[in-house]
Scaffold this motif. Structure first.
Motif, mmCIF file in Angstrom:
data_model
loop_
_atom_site.group_PDB
_atom_site.id
_atom_site.type_symbol
_atom_site.label_atom_id
_atom_site.label_comp_id
_atom_site.label_asym_id
_atom_site.label_seq_id
_atom_site.Cartn_x
_atom_site.Cartn_y
_atom_site.Cartn_z
ATOM 1 N N MET A 1 -4.908 -14.356 2.313
ATOM 2 C CA MET A 1 -4.254 -14.049 1.057
ATOM 3 C C MET A 1 -3.701 -12.629 1.165
ATOM 4 O O MET A 1 -4.430 -11.685 1.394
ATOM 5 C CB MET A 1 -5.253 -14.168 -0.076
ATOM 6 N N THR A 2 -2.422 -12.508 0.950
ATOM 7 C CA THR A 2 -1.773 -11.218 1.126
ATOM 8 C C THR A 2 -1.742 -10.444 -0.185
ATOM 9 O O THR A 2 -2.011 -10.988 -1.259
ATOM 10 C CB THR A 2 -0.338 -11.407 1.637
ATOM 11 N N GLN A 3 -1.391 -9.191 -0.059
ATOM 12 C CA GLN A 3 -1.305 -8.329 -1.236
ATOM 13 C C GLN A 3 -0.176 -8.790 -2.158
ATOM 14 O O GLN A 3 -0.304 -8.713 -3.385
ATOM 15 C CB GLN A 3 -1.065 -6.896 -0.791
ATOM 16 N N GLU A 4 0.904 -9.300 -1.592
ATOM 17 C CA GLU A 4 2.024 -9.784 -2.409
ATOM 18 C C GLU A 4 1.620 -10.994 -3.236
ATOM 19 O O GLU A 4 2.053 -11.156 -4.382
ATOM 20 C CB GLU A 4 3.230 -10.126 -1.530
ATOM 21 N N MET A 5 0.775 -11.860 -2.656
ATOM 22 C CA MET A 5 0.313 -13.031 -3.404
ATOM 23 C C MET A 5 -0.549 -12.617 -4.596
ATOM 24 O O MET A 5 -0.397 -13.146 -5.693
ATOM 25 C CB MET A 5 -0.479 -13.967 -2.494
ATOM 26 N N VAL A 6 -1.425 -11.657 -4.350
ATOM 27 C CA VAL A 6 -2.300 -11.193 -5.431
ATOM 28 C C VAL A 6 -1.480 -10.565 -6.545
ATOM 29 O O VAL A 6 -1.695 -10.839 -7.732
ATOM 30 C CB VAL A 6 -3.347 -10.191 -4.878
ATOM 31 N N LEU A 7 -0.521 -9.741 -6.173
ATOM 32 C CA LEU A 7 0.335 -9.115 -7.187
ATOM 33 C C LEU A 7 1.189 -10.145 -7.912
ATOM 34 O O LEU A 7 1.429 -10.026 -9.118
ATOM 35 C CB LEU A 7 1.215 -8.043 -6.544
ATOM 36 N N GLY A 8 1.642 -11.157 -7.195
ATOM 37 C CA GLY A 8 2.428 -12.217 -7.835
ATOM 38 C C GLY A 8 1.615 -13.000 -8.847
ATOM 39 O O GLY A 8 2.089 -13.290 -9.945
ATOM 40 N N TRP A 9 0.372 -13.359 -8.472
ATOM 41 C CA TRP A 9 -0.487 -14.082 -9.409
ATOM 42 C C TRP A 9 -0.874 -13.207 -10.597
ATOM 43 O O TRP A 9 -0.953 -13.692 -11.728
ATOM 44 C CB TRP A 9 -1.739 -14.587 -8.707
ATOM 45 N N ALA A 10 -1.114 -11.935 -10.347
ATOM 46 C CA ALA A 10 -1.441 -11.025 -11.455
ATOM 47 C C ALA A 10 -0.255 -10.868 -12.396
ATOM 48 O O ALA A 10 -0.418 -10.873 -13.621
ATOM 49 C CB ALA A 10 -1.865 -9.667 -10.908
ATOM 50 N N LEU A 84 -5.191 -23.458 -4.626
ATOM 51 C CA LEU A 84 -6.498 -22.893 -4.361
ATOM 52 C C LEU A 84 -6.763 -22.743 -2.863
ATOM 53 O O LEU A 84 -7.451 -21.814 -2.439
ATOM 54 C CB LEU A 84 -7.575 -23.745 -5.019
ATOM 55 N N TYR A 85 -6.205 -23.625 -2.071
ATOM 56 C CA TYR A 85 -6.432 -23.551 -0.628
ATOM 57 C C TYR A 85 -5.853 -22.272 -0.026
ATOM 58 O O TYR A 85 -6.304 -21.820 1.021
ATOM 59 C CB TYR A 85 -5.835 -24.778 0.073
ATOM 60 N N GLN A 86 -4.857 -21.660 -0.672
ATOM 61 C CA GLN A 86 -4.271 -20.432 -0.163
ATOM 62 C C GLN A 86 -5.189 -19.225 -0.374
ATOM 63 O O GLN A 86 -5.075 -18.230 0.319
ATOM 64 C CB GLN A 86 -2.931 -20.147 -0.827
ATOM 65 N N PHE A 87 -6.082 -19.328 -1.346
ATOM 66 C CA PHE A 87 -6.945 -18.195 -1.665
ATOM 67 C C PHE A 87 -8.086 -18.044 -0.667
ATOM 68 O O PHE A 87 -8.640 -16.962 -0.508
ATOM 69 C CB PHE A 87 -7.539 -18.343 -3.065
#
Length: 89
Positions: A1-10, A84-87
């Protein structure tokens, strides 16, 4: 899980939160403003006067906008659970 994914979900979570709470907050704001104008013109300075109209207005707005709000929330939750599998890993 990348930082961009976390920021996108947030970012998407904050957007959904604003969309869901927006109609209720705007309704309470408009009713509060109307009651304040009424109090200023009639010089009634009762602080508890605004509570009942706000509660009633927010309840009506919740009944009107409730299905749309629930649809937005379920769509966001479904997109989280389907990815969920991406997390993991």
């Amino acid at each position: 899980m990348t930082q961009e994914m976390v920021l996108g979900w947030a970012e998407q979570g904050v957007l959904v939160t604003l969309l869901i709470s927006g109609p209720l907050l705007i309704t309470a704001l408009i009713i509060g403003l109307a009651v304040s104008i009424f109090q200023a013109t009639t010089q009634i300075q009762e602080q508890t006067l605004a509570f009942i109209p706000k509660i009633a207005g927010v309840l009506i707005a919740l009944i009107v906008f409730g299905p749309w709000m629930l649809t937005q929330l379920l769509t966001f939750a479904e997109s989280i659970f389907s990815n969920l599998y991406q997390f993991v890993g």
